[in-house]
Scaffold this motif. Structure first.
Motif, PDB file in Angstrom:
ATOM      1  N   HIS A 219       0.829  -1.202   0.000  1.00 41.28           N
ATOM      2  CA  HIS A 219       0.000   0.000   0.000  1.00 41.28           C
ATOM      3  C   HIS A 219       0.866   1.255   0.000  1.00 41.28           C
ATOM      4  CE1 HIS A 219      -2.998   2.860   1.714  1.00 41.28           C
ATOM      5  NE2 HIS A 219      -3.752   2.215   0.839  1.00 41.28           N
ATOM      6  N   ASN A 220       1.893   1.235   0.840  1.00 36.88           N
ATOM      7  CA  ASN A 220       2.745   2.418   0.946  1.00 36.88           C
ATOM      8  C   ASN A 220       3.590   2.638  -0.301  1.00 36.88           C
ATOM      9  OD1 ASN A 220       1.835   3.194   3.462  1.00 36.88           O
ATOM     10  ND2 ASN A 220       3.250   1.817   4.523  1.00 36.88           N
ATOM     11  N   LEU A 221       4.015   1.584  -0.939  1.00 36.58           N
ATOM     12  CA  LEU A 221       4.762   1.753  -2.187  1.00 36.58           C
ATOM     13  C   LEU A 221       3.839   2.290  -3.280  1.00 36.58           C
ATOM     14  CD1 LEU A 221       7.280   1.446  -3.965  1.00 36.58           C
ATOM     15  CD2 LEU A 221       6.579  -0.890  -4.450  1.00 36.58           C
ATOM     16  N   MET A 222       2.637   1.767  -3.325  1.00 38.47           N
ATOM     17  CA  MET A 222       1.690   2.213  -4.344  1.00 38.47           C
ATOM     18  C   MET A 222       1.262   3.666  -4.119  1.00 38.47           C
ATOM     19  SD  MET A 222       1.233   0.010  -6.711  1.00 38.47           S
ATOM     20  CE  MET A 222       2.955  -0.337  -6.605  1.00 38.47           C
ATOM     21  N   ALA A 223       1.353   4.121  -2.851  1.00 40.47           N
ATOM     22  CA  ALA A 223       1.045   5.524  -2.579  1.00 40.47           C
ATOM     23  C   ALA A 223       2.097   6.419  -3.225  1.00 40.47           C
ATOM     24  CB  ALA A 223       0.991   5.763  -1.076  1.00 40.47           C
ATOM     25  N   VAL A 224       3.308   5.941  -3.331  1.00 36.38           N
ATOM     26  CA  VAL A 224       4.383   6.727  -3.938  1.00 36.38           C
ATOM     27  C   VAL A 224       4.303   6.644  -5.466  1.00 36.38           C
ATOM     28  CG1 VAL A 224       6.881   6.990  -4.151  1.00 36.38           C
ATOM     29  CG2 VAL A 224       5.889   6.344  -1.960  1.00 36.38           C
ATOM     30  N   ASP A 225       4.266   5.435  -5.970  1.00 41.16           N
ATOM     31  CA  ASP A 225       4.234   5.208  -7.413  1.00 41.16           C
ATOM     32  C   ASP A 225       3.010   4.386  -7.771  1.00 41.16           C
ATOM     33  OD1 ASP A 225       6.590   6.505  -8.051  1.00 41.16           O
ATOM     34  OD2 ASP A 225       7.820   4.723  -7.734  1.00 41.16           O
ATOM     35  N   PRO A 226       1.884   5.039  -8.001  1.00 45.00           N
ATOM     36  CA  PRO A 226       0.687   4.239  -8.260  1.00 45.00           C
ATOM     37  C   PRO A 226       0.798   3.407  -9.530  1.00 45.00           C
ATOM     38  CG  PRO A 226       0.191   6.604  -8.298  1.00 45.00           C
ATOM     39  CD  PRO A 226       1.652   6.477  -8.065  1.00 45.00           C
ATOM     40  N   CYS A 227       0.244   2.218  -9.488  1.00 47.97           N
ATOM     41  CA  CYS A 227       0.090   1.395 -10.688  1.00 47.97           C
ATOM     42  C   CYS A 227      -1.405   1.279 -10.931  1.00 47.97           C
ATOM     43  CB  CYS A 227       0.669   0.006 -10.457  1.00 47.97           C
ATOM     44  SG  CYS A 227       2.460   0.006 -10.467  1.00 47.97           S
ATOM     45  N   TYR A 228      -1.775   0.795 -12.105  1.00 47.59           N
ATOM     46  CA  TYR A 228      -3.190   0.734 -12.471  1.00 47.59           C
ATOM     47  C   TYR A 228      -3.563  -0.669 -12.891  1.00 47.59           C
ATOM     48  CZ  TYR A 228      -1.983   5.606 -12.474  1.00 47.59           C
ATOM     49  OH  TYR A 228      -1.496   6.826 -12.087  1.00 47.59           O
ATOM     50  N   ASP A 229      -4.867  -0.950 -12.818  1.00 43.84           N
ATOM     51  CA  ASP A 229      -5.267  -2.324 -13.136  1.00 43.84           C
ATOM     52  C   ASP A 229      -5.153  -2.649 -14.624  1.00 43.84           C
ATOM     53  OD1 ASP A 229      -7.424  -0.899 -13.969  1.00 43.84           O
ATOM     54  OD2 ASP A 229      -8.878  -1.817 -12.596  1.00 43.84           O
ATOM     55  N   THR A 230      -4.844  -1.644 -15.413  1.00 46.48           N
ATOM     56  CA  THR A 230      -4.625  -1.899 -16.844  1.00 46.48           C
ATOM     57  C   THR A 230      -3.153  -2.203 -17.128  1.00 46.48           C
ATOM     58  OG1 THR A 230      -4.493   0.484 -17.018  1.00 46.48           O
ATOM     59  CG2 THR A 230      -6.527  -0.547 -17.786  1.00 46.48           C
ATOM     60  N   ASP A 231      -2.325  -2.124 -16.090  1.00 44.44           N
ATOM     61  CA  ASP A 231      -0.883  -2.329 -16.278  1.00 44.44           C
ATOM     62  C   ASP A 231      -0.541  -3.806 -16.483  1.00 44.44           C
ATOM     63  OD1 ASP A 231      -0.458   0.323 -15.993  1.00 44.44           O
ATOM     64  OD2 ASP A 231       0.420   0.233 -13.991  1.00 44.44           O
ATOM     65  N   ASP A 232       0.643  -4.005 -17.022  1.00 41.76           N
ATOM     66  CA  ASP A 232       1.178  -5.358 -17.148  1.00 41.76           C
ATOM     67  C   ASP A 232       2.469  -5.457 -16.355  1.00 41.76           C
ATOM     68  OD1 ASP A 232      -0.165  -7.305 -18.904  1.00 41.76           O
ATOM     69  OD2 ASP A 232      -0.205  -5.587 -20.274  1.00 41.76           O
ATOM     70  N   PHE A 233       2.651  -6.610 -15.741  1.00 38.90           N
ATOM     71  CA  PHE A 233       3.877  -6.868 -14.991  1.00 38.90           C
ATOM     72  C   PHE A 233       4.367  -8.254 -15.407  1.00 38.90           C
ATOM     73  CE2 PHE A 233       5.786  -8.952 -11.259  1.00 38.90           C
ATOM     74  CZ  PHE A 233       6.887  -8.126 -11.107  1.00 38.90           C
ATOM     75  N   VAL A 234       5.666  -8.403 -15.574  1.00 39.71           N
ATOM     76  CA  VAL A 234       6.200  -9.727 -15.932  1.00 39.71           C
ATOM     77  C   VAL A 234       6.880 -10.331 -14.704  1.00 39.71           C
ATOM     78  CG1 VAL A 234       7.715 -11.031 -17.445  1.00 39.71           C
ATOM     79  CG2 VAL A 234       6.543  -9.028 -18.328  1.00 39.71           C
ATOM     80  N   SER A 235       6.402 -11.483 -14.307  1.00 40.88           N
ATOM     81  CA  SER A 235       6.968 -12.147 -13.137  1.00 40.88           C
ATOM     82  C   SER A 235       7.953 -13.207 -13.616  1.00 40.88           C
ATOM     83  CB  SER A 235       5.836 -12.796 -12.340  1.00 40.88           C
ATOM     84  OG  SER A 235       6.373 -13.680 -11.400  1.00 40.88           O
ATOM     85  N   TYR A 236       9.234 -12.926 -13.466  1.00 46.51           N
ATOM     86  CA  TYR A 236      10.220 -13.908 -13.944  1.00 46.51           C
ATOM     87  C   TYR A 236      11.375 -14.092 -12.973  1.00 46.51           C
ATOM     88  CZ  TYR A 236      13.064  -9.889 -15.347  1.00 46.51           C
ATOM     89  OH  TYR A 236      13.789  -8.729 -15.338  1.00 46.51           O
ATOM     90  N   LEU A 237      11.401 -13.288 -11.910  1.00 48.71           N
ATOM     91  CA  LEU A 237      12.456 -13.469 -10.908  1.00 48.71           C
ATOM     92  C   LEU A 237      11.937 -14.415  -9.837  1.00 48.71           C
ATOM     93  CD1 LEU A 237      13.478  -9.782 -10.978  1.00 48.71           C
ATOM     94  CD2 LEU A 237      14.888 -11.702 -11.691  1.00 48.71           C
ATOM     95  N   PRO A 238      12.819 -15.094  -9.131  1.00 49.10           N
ATOM     96  CA  PRO A 238      12.338 -16.146  -8.224  1.00 49.10           C
ATOM     97  C   PRO A 238      11.318 -15.636  -7.207  1.00 49.10           C
ATOM     98  CG  PRO A 238      14.737 -16.089  -8.320  1.00 49.10           C
ATOM     99  CD  PRO A 238      14.258 -14.943  -9.128  1.00 49.10           C
ATOM    100  N   PHE A 239      10.290 -16.412  -6.997  1.00 50.81           N
ATOM    101  CA  PHE A 239       9.307 -16.080  -5.961  1.00 50.81           C
ATOM    102  C   PHE A 239       9.956 -16.108  -4.588  1.00 50.81           C
ATOM    103  CE2 PHE A 239       5.669 -17.407  -8.833  1.00 50.81           C
ATOM    104  CZ  PHE A 239       5.168 -16.126  -8.919  1.00 50.81           C
ATOM    105  N   ALA A 240      11.084 -16.790  -4.482  1.00 45.81           N
ATOM    106  CA  ALA A 240      11.769 -16.877  -3.198  1.00 45.81           C
ATOM    107  C   ALA A 240      12.520 -15.586  -2.884  1.00 45.81           C
ATOM    108  CB  ALA A 240      12.735 -18.054  -3.199  1.00 45.81           C
ATOM    109  N   TRP A 241      12.428 -14.618  -3.795  1.00 43.35           N
ATOM    110  CA  TRP A 241      13.031 -13.312  -3.552  1.00 43.35           C
ATOM    111  C   TRP A 241      11.902 -12.370  -3.146  1.00 43.35           C
ATOM    112  CZ3 TRP A 241      13.535  -8.859  -7.277  1.00 43.35           C
ATOM    113  CH2 TRP A 241      14.368  -7.854  -6.780  1.00 43.35           C
ATOM    114  N   ILE A 242      12.093 -11.650  -2.055  1.00 40.43           N
ATOM    115  CA  ILE A 242      11.002 -10.838  -1.511  1.00 40.43           C
ATOM    116  C   ILE A 242      10.514  -9.796  -2.529  1.00 40.43           C
ATOM    117  CG2 ILE A 242      12.539  -9.171  -0.362  1.00 40.43           C
ATOM    118  CD1 ILE A 242       9.284 -10.454   1.163  1.00 40.43           C
TER     119      ILE A 242
END
Lengths: 640, 273
Positions: A219-242
């Motif tokens: 929540h606090n990060l999104m308050a600084v740099d909002p993202c939108y539900d139309t955005d795309d994100f690519v998840s390719y780094l290990p889930f074991a990384w925070i």
């Protein structure tokens, strides 16, 4: 297009938010995509919900109780996220392992975390689990999702994810409200993740994170740099990384953007280009890799392309510097900047998958100012993030228009950061973790009166930005008594495309020395072009011409350093530092104490009059096999 | 086209009877007989120049033996040209890579599907009806069965001659599989590969042979004794055009003639591992 408007309360949990978002978007919006068999396959929020529901109920029918740990391993894929969400919905705790973990690491984490379920992906992960099963008595079920190679496995405790979901469907018929009931039973203070931190010195420690921790951070990060539900994100780094958890779970769920999974780890870069994400968070080595790739392509290209690149880069650097200095960019420079964009930057950004990028973050390790400036000169809004697993990801970030390449930025909302009298960075926020699992002593040392002690040394500059100097225990003392950060020198060296890893030594020593690992692909190509023959990395690294090449890179980096901080001698290592050999952490940080011990002969050689060091050691391959290495390494002096 | 019947697992799929193949006065094969059962991995080993590749070429139709019978699924195929034998389900890879270097990986594999594409020029030019159905089916087959199996997702659009040797070998296997064969002839699939590539390739061969989806009978010509003895159901030993023995690997390893002719006094099971 809408940003997050979610109020984070102590009652809210990740599953509650998940259920809410799934109902909000339903079958009308794509929650995630996975490239499979060459095609991007979408999963709507309804699909996401159904898959998680049946998986969760299936695990409940197999005996998952609230508080039980579910260990997960495998490449980034929807099933991974479903498993994590399903575990949380059932009131369980997710434990992620890096997919390239060696057997003893897997054993340590499964045993230490008391995991009851092991969610693997392929035969490879199942094999790891089978090998350790007898030594981890709490482990009851091993689940897999890729049937390839599984035809000869018939153990009773092995089950496919599809079968688990079938069990879930059966349970739903008997108890249709169970899934939602389990979700509503959760509380924000419950533990949702047990996150093993990559210890640079000792065994990994399990950090306990609550729903409240994760959600407030997002929540606090999104308050600084909002993202939108139309955005795309690519998840390719290990889930074991925070960092990946923070983007896929903490932020992703609140915002509702689409998470894209590459086809295979090897196709990630290509798939990123196809998606063109709006936001990206990666550790420095990814950006370093990109820089190296661009520099090499530049060297390989034609005269005219090189000149266009040089022109555009010059303009880019000039404008980036004006922005760093907070000067207004004049119209004439804006015009030149536009030309640079048209002739070069647009195309290059497209190749790097950065065309639509609004925010790019780097964090997890130090990144050199040269790399930082490189991306800003390209017009990429790259920002530093500082944080750690124990604060659910991040606490500090650069603000748009206030980026300084030698700082990490200013705290996100609800976060306080202070420097102790000893110079240690400490922070306090709702996202500070609950403690280490089964390790009260470490918890007492790290958490004092709600303040999180980071173990990093730094200071706050005149603009209120945090400057991270280095890990406290890594800070070196030069021969004139001044403190110095080896990491700073190393990141400078790594800006050269020829250098993949560097290790700088010189704490309380007469002079500074370095152990260098050349980049096999780049230096290999360089050697090919010069008709230098080699058959292996070891041979290439010991070529006199390669030594001279590395020397030139060090001399370049030595130029504007004070006398005592200049590197005097170096050795090219016969291999690249590797996490499998415990030389790096799984997040690619150098484990100094370990390498210092392992390469003691080299260090001694560098501080002697000898010009050759004899090495006799073993290296470990990913499948656990070992090979003995005997070789001579040359020591080269640098004129300073 | 010759029609062949169906063969159950364990029954004879391919039979070579008294095959004689001469090049001038040199007898490459001097009365060799071989019986391959459906579902097995049948290896052919022997020193260099023993006639292993000649045998492969005879089976596949590249060479016509001067004497002897070759029957596939009980039907004599002596007179059939290689492409007709391919239509019956006999596919192969080559000792030296025979790919189209200037084409992409995907195009090379698609080429292997050629015999399954039956639609005509009219339907093809407007891409409706039969062509579309065939293309979709073919794409699904290549992506889901071959590219996924051989783990070559990241190179599917790369030009073949740009790839390292080990990957080219994999692509060649992919092309052979695109035919959806029942009998696969593998001519030294492991030659020139590094240890990791050998392990991968051996796993692929086992997958192709064992996965219910494939269940392909394989004839394997190979020098890597470790792999041959590990994965074969039967081993056929050839020396200067003559059969020495044929049987399960453990028997072949013990056979004194094999040890003498092929390996000197060394342990047959010496591997590169």
């Amino acid at each position: 297009m809408s940003g997050p408007d979610i109020e984070i309360t102590k009652d809210l949990t990740i599953p509650k938010l998940f259920s809410r978002q799934c109902k909000k978007y339903g079958a009308n919006k794509v929650a995630m995509r996975e490239k499979e068999f060459g095609i991007w396959c979408p999963f709507t929020w309804q699909d996401y919900y159904d898959n998680v529901k049946y998986l969760c109920l299936g695990m409940i029918s197999l005996g998952l109780e609230p508080g039980d740990k579910v260990a997960m391993i495998g490449d980034n894929r929807p099933e991974g996220l479903w498993a994590e969400m399903a575990a949380m919905c059932a009131g369980g705790v997710g434990v992620w392992l890096f997919q390239d973990c060696m057997m003893d690491e897997v054993k340590y984490i499964i045993d230490h975390s008391d995991a009851k379920f092991f969610m693997g992906e392929t035969q490879e992960e199942v094999d790891k689990a089978l090998a350790i099963k007898d030594e981890c008595p709490k482990l009851q079920w091993i689940v897999w999702d890729d049937p390839k190679g599984m035809r000869n496995y018939h153990q009773d405790f092995l089950i496919s994810i599809k079968k688990v979901q079938e069990l879930g469907r059966e349970l739903e018929k008997k108890e249709p409200d169970l899934f939602e009931k389990r979700i509503s039973d959760g509380h924000g203070d419950d533990i949702c993740l047990l996150f093993y931190t990559s210890g640079t010195t000792a065994l990994p420690k399990g950090a306990l994170l609550s729903h409240w921790n994760m959600l407030t951070m997002g929540h606090n990060l999104m308050a600084v740099d909002p993202c939108y539900d139309t955005d795309d994100f690519v998840s390719y780094l290990p889930f074991a990384w925070i960092g990946e958890q923070m983007m896929s779970i903490s932020c992703g769920l609140q915002v509702g953007y689409t998470i894209n999974f590459p086809e295979e780890p090897e196709t990630a870069q290509e798939n990123i280009r196809e998606i063109g994400p709006h936001v990206m968070f990666a550790p420095p080595r990814l950006y370093e890799g990109m820089t190296r790739k661009v520099q090499v392509k530049y060297m390989d290209s034609t005269w005219i392309k090189r000149n266009i690149y040089e022109f555009a880069t010059k303009v880019g650097y000039k404008i980036a510097n004006m922005k760093f200095e907070k000067k207004t960019v004049s119209w004439s420079w804006k015009f030149l900047g536009w030309i640079a964009y048209i002739v070069m930057q647009k195309k290059l950004k497209d190749h790097l998958g950065m065309s639509r990028l609004r925010h790019a973050y780097t964090g997890g390790a130090a990144m050199g100012p040269d790399h930082f400036r490189f991306f800003h000169a390209l017009g990429v809004n790259l920002k530093q993030i500082y944080g750690q697993t124990e604060i659910a990801g991040i606490s500090i970030v650069h603000r748009d228009g206030d980026v300084k390449f030698d700082t990490v930025g200013t705290p996100i909302p609800e976060t306080e950061v202070k420097i102790t009298d000893e110079g240690e960075i400490i922070s306090k926020s709702p996202s500070v973790f609950l403690g280490y699992y089964k390790n009260d002593e470490a918890t007492r040392k790290t958490l004092v009166d709600g303040w999180l002690y980071s173990g990093d040394r730094g200071f706050i500059d005149e603009d209120g930005h945090l400057v991270v100097f280095d890990r406290s225990k890594d800070v070196m003392t030069l021969n004139d008594g001044r403190p110095f950060s080896p990491q700073y020198l190393e990141t400078r060296l790594k800006f050269s495309p020829f250098i993949q890893e560097a290790w700088v030594i010189g704490d309380k020593r007469e002079y500074i020395v370095a152990v260098m690992c050349v980049d096999y692909a780049v230096v290999g190509k360089w050697a090919d072009d010069r008709k230098i023959n080699y058959t292996s990395y070891m041979e290439l690294s010991q070529e006199p011409a390669v030594y001279n090449l590395v020397q030139a890179q060090i001399e370049e980096s030595n130029k504007d350093l004070p006398g005592p901080a200049k590197i005097h001698k170096f050795v090219n290592l016969y291999k690249v530092f590797d996490a499998d050999d415990e030389e790096l952490t799984r997040t690619s940080k150098l484990r100094r104490a370990f390498v210092e011990n392992r390469y003691k002969d080299i260090v001694d050689g560098l501080y002697s009059d000898r010009d050759v060091v004899h090495m006799d050691t073993t290296i470990t391959y990913e499948d656990g096999r070992e090979q003995r290495i005997r070789t001579d390494l040359r020591i080269q002096n640098i004129n300073v | 086209m010759v029609q062949v019947g169906e063969v159950k697992e364990g029954d004879t799929l391919l039979r070579l009877e008294d095959i004689h193949m001469y090049f001038g006065k040199v007898a490459a094969l001097a009365g060799v007989s071989l019986e391959v059962k459906k579902g097995e991995i049948h290896s052919i080993i022997g020193p260099n120049g023993a006639g292993k590749t000649v045998m492969m070429n005879c089976i596949n139709g590249l060479y016509r033996p001067q004497k002897g019978n070759i029957s596939y699924k009980g039907t004599q195929v002596n007179h059939l040209r290689p492409h007709h034998r391919a239509e019956l389900g006999i596919s192969r890879t080559f000792q030296k890579i025979e790919l189209f270097g200037g084409m992409t990986v995907l195009d090379n594999i698609r080429l292997g599907r050629h015999i399954h594409l039956k639609s005509g020029i009219v339907s093809g030019s407007i891409y409706i009806g039969k062509t579309k159905r065939e293309e979709l089916k073919s794409r699904k087959f290549i992506e889901e069965e071959i590219i996924d199996l051989l783990e070559i997702e990241s190179i599917r659009d790369k030009t073949v001659h740009m790839l390292p040797y080990g990957l080219q070998k994999r692509v060649e296997l992919g092309r052979a599989l695109a035919l959806n064969p029942e009998l696969l002839l593998l001519d030294e699939p492991l030659a020139g590969l590094n240890l990791e590539e050998v392990e991968d390739m051996a796993r692929f061969i086992l997958d192709i042979n064992e996965e219910p989806r494939w269940k392909v009978t394989c004839i394997l010509v190979e020098h890597d004794m470790g792999v041959v003895m590990d994965i074969s159901h039967s081993v056929f030993v050839l020396n200067f055009g003559n059969k020495i023995t044929d049987g399960p690997p453990e028997e072949v390893q013990e056979n004194p003639d094999v040890i003498k002719a092929y390996l000197g006094e060394e342990d047959l099971y010496s591997t590169r591992r």
